[in-house]
Design a protein around this motif. Structure first.
Motif, PDB file in Angstrom:
ATOM      1  N   GLU A  50       0.983  -1.175   0.015  1.00 10.01           N
ATOM      2  CA  GLU A  50       0.022   0.005  -0.089  1.00 10.01           C
ATOM      3  C   GLU A  50       0.933   1.208  -0.256  1.00 10.01           C
ATOM      4  OE1 GLU A  50      -3.115   1.970   3.245  1.00 10.01           O
ATOM      5  OE2 GLU A  50      -3.314  -0.089   2.668  1.00 10.01           O
ATOM      6  N   PHE A  51       0.499   2.185  -1.008  1.00 10.58           N
ATOM      7  CA  PHE A  51       1.131   3.420  -0.899  1.00 10.58           C
ATOM      8  C   PHE A  51       0.068   4.577  -0.935  1.00 10.58           C
ATOM      9  CE2 PHE A  51       3.725   0.494  -3.543  1.00 10.58           C
ATOM     10  CZ  PHE A  51       4.983   0.993  -2.801  1.00 10.58           C
ATOM     11  N   ALA A  52       0.444   5.750  -0.841  1.00  7.33           N
ATOM     12  CA  ALA A  52      -0.488   6.881  -0.971  1.00  7.33           C
ATOM     13  C   ALA A  52      -0.099   7.788  -2.057  1.00  7.33           C
ATOM     14  CB  ALA A  52      -0.459   7.515   0.258  1.00  7.33           C
ATOM     15  N   LEU A  53      -1.054   8.326  -2.792  1.00 10.79           N
ATOM     16  CA  LEU A  53      -0.864   9.356  -3.980  1.00 10.79           C
ATOM     17  C   LEU A  53       0.220  10.273  -3.663  1.00 10.79           C
ATOM     18  CD1 LEU A  53      -1.719   8.948  -7.138  1.00 10.79           C
ATOM     19  CD2 LEU A  53      -3.650  10.465  -6.244  1.00 10.79           C
ATOM     20  N   GLY A  54       0.045  11.048  -2.289  1.00 10.02           N
ATOM     21  CA  GLY A  54       0.661  12.082  -2.088  1.00 10.02           C
ATOM     22  C   GLY A  54       2.131  11.685  -1.941  1.00 10.02           C
ATOM     23  N   GLN A  55       2.556  10.531  -1.910  1.00 19.46           N
ATOM     24  CA  GLN A  55       4.037  10.071  -1.694  1.00 19.46           C
ATOM     25  C   GLN A  55       4.707  10.172  -2.843  1.00 19.46           C
ATOM     26  OE1 GLN A  55       3.010   6.091   0.180  1.00 19.46           O
ATOM     27  NE2 GLN A  55       4.773   6.759   1.736  1.00 19.46           N
ATOM     28  N   LEU A  56       4.051  10.205  -4.232  1.00 19.77           N
ATOM     29  CA  LEU A  56       4.590  10.205  -5.517  1.00 19.77           C
ATOM     30  C   LEU A  56       5.132  11.691  -5.840  1.00 19.77           C
ATOM     31  CD1 LEU A  56       2.089   7.808  -7.167  1.00 19.77           C
ATOM     32  CD2 LEU A  56       4.155   7.469  -5.747  1.00 19.77           C
ATOM     33  N   SER A  57       6.146  12.334  -5.026  1.00 18.16           N
ATOM     34  CA  SER A  57       6.375  13.988  -5.468  1.00 18.16           C
ATOM     35  C   SER A  57       7.469  13.854  -6.427  1.00 18.16           C
ATOM     36  CB  SER A  57       6.748  14.212  -3.786  1.00 18.16           C
ATOM     37  OG  SER A  57       7.659  13.505  -3.116  1.00 18.16           O
ATOM     38  N   GLY A  58       8.186  12.782  -6.559  1.00 21.48           N
ATOM     39  CA  GLY A  58       9.082  13.173  -7.573  1.00 21.48           C
ATOM     40  C   GLY A  58       9.837  11.726  -7.877  1.00 21.48           C
TER      41      GLY A  58
END
Length: 433
Positions: A50-58
């Protein structure tokens, strides 16, 4: 035909296999990205991540997430799809999603298992957000994920075949960077099989990386001798280097020119330490020159140039015999496969196991039953493709049995083909399903 020339701008000739990879995507009301792949338990990896969309910052942030532990490393091939879609389509990708993955494609056998996962997930995830992604654009997006996030220096041929292939046909693709040619139907009278050697293959392996880097070292030397400036071109989705004559594609060098002007000037073997001591830019964004590695520059450069010509000949022979069978042409196609296999060995991409399979094909394939065979994909193990006549099925089974006895296991056999992702399309399931 054509493993390892997709990154040098060569022509490749690929068929889909019968086995498929499936992905189901569903939008969520929160920001979570959840991957469920029960087959990962077989490798000792986490089946649910599980990940969060907000973690995909770069890019760096995404790489840190997928490299956090070996148990989640497999998500590099799928989390990158969400990062790419979020960057390109921020208005549509505004919530999380759940992804279920199931695959019949065996892993680490040189049959594009990673490309199949990338294409399936990217296609399903894009449709989930109302984004139409298909054709070359879909293939390039998946290649970007593998190059940048998974940090695997593959070309585009596996992704393109997974997207654009068709059952009973072979896809010719000029990788400059992705120029399609009309599909070719396998000639009447021919059959194609493949046998797993039992030796695991991975394009992240040092053998594959060294062979690719060696080809670009040779390319740089040739450009220097011709006083051709090399510059980095970042105008496309996949960055690369280019020059005014061959446009950055080593496979564009004619074999006769290479033989007469460059071959003997290239070193057979040179250490990375020696190359680094000279300095200068390495003209490949996805490999590095490692001081501890010895590079087979001459063989890898020759392969990129001569394999391209072998594939041109192979395709013309296939097209010319689509309607009228020609055993003489089939023999020549088989010989081209044998030549290609030996070239893998010269590049350091062979293996004892795949050589044994080739020897067995020669032994049992007499009387025009089996015409030729070669290692596939990135080499250094994996799968061997076999070309034979319709009457050669019995001879092929003898090869499988003999190899199984020799290696004390039951080899996995690939037979048949299927439609690619674009022809299959996207199925919308009812909420109750």
């Amino acid at each position: 035909m054509g493993g390892n020339v997709d990154y040098t701008g060569g022509l490749v000739f690929q068929s889909t296999i019968r086995e498929a990879t499936w992905a189901a995507a569903q939008r969520r009301s929160d920001q979570k990205i959840i991957f469920l792949n029960p087959q990962m338990k077989e490798e000792g990896w986490l089946e649910r991540v599980e990940f969060a969309l907000g973690q995909l910052s770069g890019e760096d942030a995404v790489k840190r997430l997928v490299n956090a532990s070996p148990e989640v490393r497999w998500t590099a091939y799928v989390l990158g799809a969400f990062f790419l879609l979020q960057q390109r389509y921020p208005q549509q990708v505004n919530c999380g999603a759940s992804i279920y993955i199931e695959s019949e494609v065996p892993r680490n056998k040189g049959v594009s298992s990673s490309a199949a996962v990338e294409v399936a997930v990217m296609k399903a995830a894009a449709a989930c957000y109302g984004i139409v992604l298909e054709g070359v654009e879909l293939a390039e997006a998946c290649q970007w994920v593998e190059n940048v996030v998974a940090e695997s220096a593959c070309g585009i041929m596996d992704q393109a075949a997974s997207v654009l292939g068709d059952e009973g046909y072979v896809l010719p693709l000029l990788c400059q960077p992705c120029l399609l040619r009309p599909l070719v139907k396998l000639p009447h009278g021919l059959r194609c099989w493949a046998i797993d050697s039992g030796v695991r293959h991975a394009v992240t392996g040092i053998e594959y990386e060294a062979a690719r880097a060696a080809a670009f070292i040779g390319y740089r030397r040739i450009c220097e001798w011709e006083q051709l400036p090399i510059r980095k071109d970042e105008s496309g989705p996949i960055p690369r280097y280019t020059d005014p004559r061959w446009r950055g594609f080593l496979s564009n060098v004619a074999p006769s020119v290479f033989r007469s002007k460059y071959e003997q000037r290239l070193p057979e073997l040179i250490s990375g330490a020696e190359l680094l001591s000279v300095g200068g830019e390495h003209p490949d964004p996805f490999t590095v020159v490692r001081p501890e590695v010895n590079y087979r520059v001459r063989a890898c450069t020759r392969y990129a140039i001569e394999e391209n010509q072998r594939i041109e000949l192979f395709i013309e022979l296939a097209r010319g015999t689509t309607e009228t069978a020609s055993v003489a042409a089939f023999r020549q196609m088989g010989e081209l496969m044998y030549q290609s296999h030996w070239s893998y060995t010269e590049c350091g991409l062979g293996s004892t196991a795949t050589d044994q399979l080739i020897d067995l094909v020669r032994q049992y394939g007499r009387e025009d039953l089996l015409f030729g065979a070669k290692i596939t994909g990135g080499g250094a193990g994996g799968t061997v493709a076999v070309l034979g006549s319709i009457e050669g099925a019995g001879a092929f089974q003898k090869v499988v049995a003999a190899y199984g006895k020799l290696r004390s296991f039951e080899p996995y056999v690939f037979e048949g083909s299927s439609i690619g992702a674009d022809r299959y399309g996207v199925r919308a399931l009812p909420a109750s399903a």
